[in-house]
Design a protein around this motif. Structure first.
Motif, mmCIF file in Angstrom:
data_model
loop_
_atom_site.group_PDB
_atom_site.id
_atom_site.type_symbol
_atom_site.label_atom_id
_atom_site.label_comp_id
_atom_site.label_asym_id
_atom_site.label_seq_id
_atom_site.Cartn_x
_atom_site.Cartn_y
_atom_site.Cartn_z
ATOM 1 N N LEU A 1 38.131 7.556 -25.983
ATOM 2 C CA LEU A 1 39.012 6.520 -26.533
ATOM 3 C C LEU A 1 40.020 7.198 -27.462
ATOM 4 N N THR A 2 41.297 6.889 -27.226
ATOM 5 C CA THR A 2 42.323 7.447 -28.113
ATOM 6 C C THR A 2 43.248 6.364 -28.665
ATOM 7 N N ASN A 3 43.165 5.157 -28.102
ATOM 8 C CA ASN A 3 43.975 4.045 -28.581
ATOM 9 C C ASN A 3 43.530 3.627 -29.983
ATOM 10 N N PRO A 4 44.451 3.603 -30.958
ATOM 11 C CA PRO A 4 44.044 3.284 -32.342
ATOM 12 C C PRO A 4 43.287 1.964 -32.461
ATOM 13 N N ASP A 5 43.644 0.972 -31.664
ATOM 14 C CA ASP A 5 42.923 -0.307 -31.728
ATOM 15 C C ASP A 5 41.463 -0.147 -31.306
ATOM 16 N N GLN A 6 41.260 0.716 -30.310
ATOM 17 C CA GLN A 6 39.890 0.945 -29.857
ATOM 18 C C GLN A 6 39.099 1.803 -30.843
ATOM 19 N N ILE A 7 39.801 2.733 -31.470
ATOM 20 C CA ILE A 7 39.124 3.663 -32.376
ATOM 21 C C ILE A 7 38.743 2.996 -33.698
ATOM 22 N N GLY A 8 39.565 2.026 -34.107
ATOM 23 C CA GLY A 8 39.393 1.405 -35.420
ATOM 24 C C GLY A 8 37.971 1.061 -35.820
ATOM 25 N N PRO A 9 37.250 0.304 -34.978
ATOM 26 C CA PRO A 9 35.899 -0.115 -35.384
ATOM 27 C C PRO A 9 34.949 1.055 -35.643
ATOM 28 N N TYR A 10 35.202 2.194 -35.010
ATOM 29 C CA TYR A 10 34.338 3.360 -35.205
ATOM 30 C C TYR A 10 34.647 4.079 -36.528
ATOM 31 N N CYS A 11 35.758 3.692 -37.151
ATOM 32 C CA CYS A 11 36.196 4.402 -38.355
ATOM 33 C C CYS A 11 35.876 3.636 -39.634
ATOM 34 N N GLN A 12 35.073 2.587 -39.496
ATOM 35 C CA GLN A 12 34.699 1.797 -40.664
ATOM 36 C C GLN A 12 33.211 1.458 -40.565
ATOM 37 N N ASP A 13 32.504 1.539 -41.697
ATOM 38 C CA ASP A 13 31.090 1.138 -41.667
ATOM 39 C C ASP A 13 30.986 -0.383 -41.746
ATOM 40 N N TRP A 14 29.839 -0.916 -41.354
ATOM 41 C CA TRP A 14 29.780 -2.386 -41.210
ATOM 42 C C TRP A 14 29.749 -3.118 -42.541
ATOM 43 N N ARG A 15 29.391 -2.411 -43.633
ATOM 44 C CA ARG A 15 29.478 -3.048 -44.948
ATOM 45 C C ARG A 15 30.913 -3.009 -45.476
ATOM 46 N N ARG A 16 31.811 -2.294 -44.749
ATOM 47 C CA ARG A 16 33.215 -2.130 -45.146
ATOM 48 C C ARG A 16 33.353 -1.443 -46.497
ATOM 49 N N LEU A 17 32.415 -0.563 -46.772
ATOM 50 C CA LEU A 17 32.514 0.241 -47.990
ATOM 51 C C LEU A 17 33.388 1.465 -47.768
ATOM 52 N N PHE A 18 33.416 1.954 -46.516
ATOM 53 C CA PHE A 18 34.108 3.205 -46.217
ATOM 54 C C PHE A 18 34.965 3.049 -44.959
ATOM 55 N N SER A 19 36.094 3.747 -44.966
ATOM 56 C CA SER A 19 36.857 3.847 -43.726
ATOM 57 C C SER A 19 37.520 5.214 -43.681
ATOM 58 N N GLY A 20 37.841 5.665 -42.476
ATOM 59 C CA GLY A 20 38.437 6.984 -42.315
ATOM 60 C C GLY A 20 39.290 7.036 -41.071
ATOM 61 N N ARG A 21 39.544 8.231 -40.571
ATOM 62 C CA ARG A 21 40.419 8.389 -39.413
ATOM 63 C C ARG A 21 39.794 9.319 -38.392
ATOM 64 N N ALA A 22 40.149 9.090 -37.132
ATOM 65 C CA ALA A 22 39.698 9.985 -36.062
ATOM 66 C C ALA A 22 40.797 10.067 -35.017
ATOM 67 N N ILE A 23 40.908 11.225 -34.359
ATOM 68 C CA ILE A 23 41.910 11.338 -33.289
ATOM 69 C C ILE A 23 41.363 10.813 -31.973
ATOM 70 N N ALA A 24 40.051 10.690 -31.883
ATOM 71 C CA ALA A 24 39.470 10.184 -30.638
ATOM 72 C C ALA A 24 38.014 9.816 -30.871
ATOM 73 N N VAL A 25 37.499 8.960 -29.995
ATOM 74 C CA VAL A 25 36.067 8.686 -29.928
ATOM 75 C C VAL A 25 35.556 9.242 -28.610
ATOM 76 N N LEU A 26 34.575 10.123 -28.697
ATOM 77 C CA LEU A 26 33.973 10.727 -27.501
ATOM 78 C C LEU A 26 32.780 9.882 -27.094
ATOM 79 N N ARG A 27 32.746 9.474 -25.835
ATOM 80 C CA ARG A 27 31.642 8.637 -25.362
ATOM 81 C C ARG A 27 30.986 9.308 -24.156
ATOM 82 N N PRO A 28 30.207 10.350 -24.387
ATOM 83 C CA PRO A 28 29.639 11.107 -23.268
ATOM 84 C C PRO A 28 28.648 10.264 -22.469
ATOM 85 N N ALA A 29 28.609 10.554 -21.160
ATOM 86 C CA ALA A 29 27.660 9.858 -20.290
ATOM 87 C C ALA A 29 26.309 10.560 -20.257
ATOM 88 N N ASP A 30 26.291 11.813 -20.630
ATOM 89 C CA ASP A 30 25.018 12.543 -20.643
ATOM 90 C C ASP A 30 25.124 13.745 -21.583
#
Lengths: 475, 475
Positions: free
Chosen positions: A22-51
């Protein structure tokens, strides 16, 4: 984006296949914030390996890149301390294990379940139950929490009294180091003294030493009989005397031993609909006790323990569940604690533990300290007292605003932690350090202990690229 | 002796006080040889600290010395793999913990016993029993084996099925690093997720990472009821079916599940006086099963399990002990195995483990391989089958000399280990690596696993001065 970053992403896309990057910022967004919304950061991509192989290949690409790429593993993103959230410095990729969710068949003779790291805890519980067995680990977020995160954070929960935390339930695991090297520790051996305990070390390391890709979990035979009672106690000191009675009479089958303070009980009854108080009179505190086993003698064991407690004035009253609906009703008094406190207003939570004998001292001193600092605060502790693990929660005074409470509450947190520290306890019994509590490591685990942790970190991850800023305070 | 060595010994003598330093070769000799007399080495002194501070001070003196001083910790010197014996290279000192044998009071509410590393396992068992509790760890050498060595080697034994090995019983420990730094991990917390699992890592590291000086051991309530039966089985495959029945019906109270092969039983009955065979007919193999708990329902549980086994032809016969003397008599059939094999002639022992489901395959293949290589060898396996840990012992054929057997037996050992390796098992289930088995680490635990172990070793002991040549193969 630089040319080299674009080239890396192209290589990663080829390596991870369709849906693997995933490289689309909209898709990456949820992975860059914890669910308590205490922290957020940035990533250039989300790797989703199949194995595991795809993850290994992808990490080798990241390792070869200049400048360095930091790698942040993430499971169900249900952690409470920001341990799976990237920071906003440097070049981050998040590794999500969520596509690796295969559940191997249960081996009933071995008593284990092999599973990929991205399977949820609930799905693993279901797989065990389908085979007539039990995965004896249960936490509130089990529908979303993934096994890799469960193991990486050494999750505890309500069954740890009898079965231990995640570390005690891991028979084997597979992991990938930050340079892409695969580490196979999956062999299922109940006895194996051939070198250092790498498996135990990786459990609880919060993704800072390696990325867990597969786990072999220990199961238990399903238990046919449950007996549950709620006991009313004259004071906190009696909690341990009751615990002694139950360990002596029912040590093998003691499934739960949960403390509920008088205030916590009042809040539950006041704010949650449909709860009924099952005893004739209110008491200073309560214990919910459950025995579980294979035969009908449990009821006699429970009753004899209660008789001893009542005769010795360790308990002032007790009720035994007579049906499965009564079992559920008694357990709701404990399970609705978090929800009732949420309904009652703002709350400040403390995930603390001390040795079991120190629990009454902890309750006594922490209550006095909070009362002195904020006389009207609602002090509503409850929790896994048999593990020395108290959720020492404070609820907003009825006449005070939430903002004022949360601001002024910091002094209460400080006072509570000082008491726990003096009792040689822990500031994080279950939830880990993540990035929320790294600043406490120097004071609580400093000196030789922290120095060794840093050297172990360097042994696994010499460049410090794996989940940086977590567990260990930045030098 | 050089001037600098003499100066070091003077400093050490001052630091360790009267009785704290042995330098007389006659006194040092016993510390330089393992009790199996497989290994011997040299040391310039034996350090016998009275407490942790003295040890710390002494190690700082050793660290400052030029040339480097190697440090070899030693407990009761009962290990089977030479893990506590110095080599004959360089400048060695042996650290004996035998003067540090204080046993703290049992904390019944905490369920723990604090003890110094030099206390024997038997003395710790006695201290627990005196407080009405049990230290559920038992090994043959418990009268001499010291707690520090027990923990450093992650000792197993006959109760590991239910209670786990030493690592599972250590609630806390204190250790000293080779540079003299004290590491305090004694805090007694059942839940504590604040950083890496240093305690678990030190357990089983065989004195190569740190010297354990104090331990806090988990105790259990004493159990009032024991029920014991001996079952005769039609074949090795039925062992696992019987195990399934017992785990299902008595999982919580299954105290022991021990395998005895037909040949092992014959040898015991032939060579040990006073043993009687309690069943009407001999069988291909046997299982000794014990349930232990708090109430009288155990007998019914045992009988219902046996009934299911007999009806399903998983067992062909069974006898239940009707008195404590019958319990002892049945257990002697298992406990006299090592002695009976010693009386029967030379024997070759294999401390192997596989996953529980693989046990019948292991027995089948290893028996066939040995039979093919040496048709008359007496194949007499027995052991902790519920842990997948079989003592696959071979006894000298009646018509063959011991020397010939031990020489030619090496090919049988090789064949057995190849089968275990193919089954993803362990070449050292209980006894550790020491210096006896380091050459097997490369093949069995090589690659990423061994590389990480080397880096962890360097993190704790960068100069490689602590127990050199143990666990990890020399590069």
């Amino acid at each position: 984006m630089s040319d080299s970053q674009a080239h890396l992403l192209t290589q990663l896309a080829a390596c991870l296949g369709p849906h693997g990057l995933l490289t689309n910022p909209d898709q990456i967004g949820p992975y860059c914030q914890d669910w308590r919304r205490l922290f957020s950061g940035r990533a250039i991509a989300v790797l989703r390996p199949a194995d595991t192989q795809a993850l290994s290949d992808a990490l080798k690409l990241c390792a070869a890149h200049v400048p360095p790429v930091n790698v942040v593993p993430q499971g169900g993103n249900t952690g409470l301390c920001g341990g799976a959230t990237p920071d906003d410095r440097g070049l981050n990729v998040v590794v999500s294990l969520s596509r690796m969710k295969a559940l191997g068949p249960v081996d009933r003779t071995d008593g284990t379940l092999l599973a990929e790291a991205g399977a949820t805890l609930a799905s693993a519980q279901d797989a065990a139950a389908h085979a007539g067995m039990v995965l004896p680990l249960s936490i509130a977020s089990e529908g979303s929490a993934q096994l890799g995160g469960i193991v990486a954070t050494n999750a505890g929960g309500s069954k740890a009294l009898r079965y231990g935390s995640a570390r005690d339930l891991v028979a084997g695991l597979e992991a990938v180091l930050v340079d892409g090297t695969r580490l196979d520790l999956l062999r299922s051996l109940r006895k194996d003294n051939t070198g250092y305990a790498l498996r135990q070390l990786l459990v609880g390391s919060e993704g800072t030493l390696a990325i867990i890709t597969r786990v072999r979990l220990k199961l238990r035979p399903a238990l046919a009989v449950r007996e549950v009672a709620l006991c009313a106690l004259p004071d906190d000191a009696s909690v341990l005397r009751l615990f002694d009675i139950f360990r002596k009479r029912a040590g093998d089958v003691l499934e739960a031993f949960e403390y509920i303070s008088g205030t916590a009980m009042e809040i539950a009854l006041q704010y949650v609909e449909g709860l009924t108080f099952p005893l004739s009179e209110r008491a200073p505190c309560y214990v919910l006790v459950e025995l579980a086993g294979q035969d009908s003698s449990l009821r006699a064991t429970l009753e004899s323990a209660l008789e001893e407690a009542l005769e010795g004035e360790v308990a002032v009253d007790a009720v035994v569940a007579e049906s499965s609906s009564q079992v559920a009703m008694l357990w709701r008094l404990r399970e609705e604690q978090s929800e009732s406190q949420r309904l009652a207003g703002a709350s400040i939570k403390h995930d603390i533990s001390v040795s079991v004998p120190a629990v009454p001292t902890l309750l006594d001193k922490a209550t006095a300290a909070c009362r002195a600092l904020m006389p009207d605060v609602r002090i509503a502790p409850f929790g896994h007292v048999g593990d020395g693990n108290i959720h020492f929660n404070l609820v907003q005074p009825e006449g005070m605003g939430a903002d004022v409470f949360l601001r002024e509450g910091k002094t209460l947190t400080h006072a509570i932690h000082e008491i726990v520290h003096d009792l040689d306890g822990s500031f994080s019994a279950e939830h880990g350090v993540g990035q929320l509590k790294t600043d406490m490591m120097e004071t609580w685990r400093g000196g030789a202990e922290l120095a060794l942790m840093r050297r172990i970190k360097a042994a696994f991850d010499p460049e410090g690229r794996l989940n940086p800023g977590k567990v260990l305070p930045v030098n």
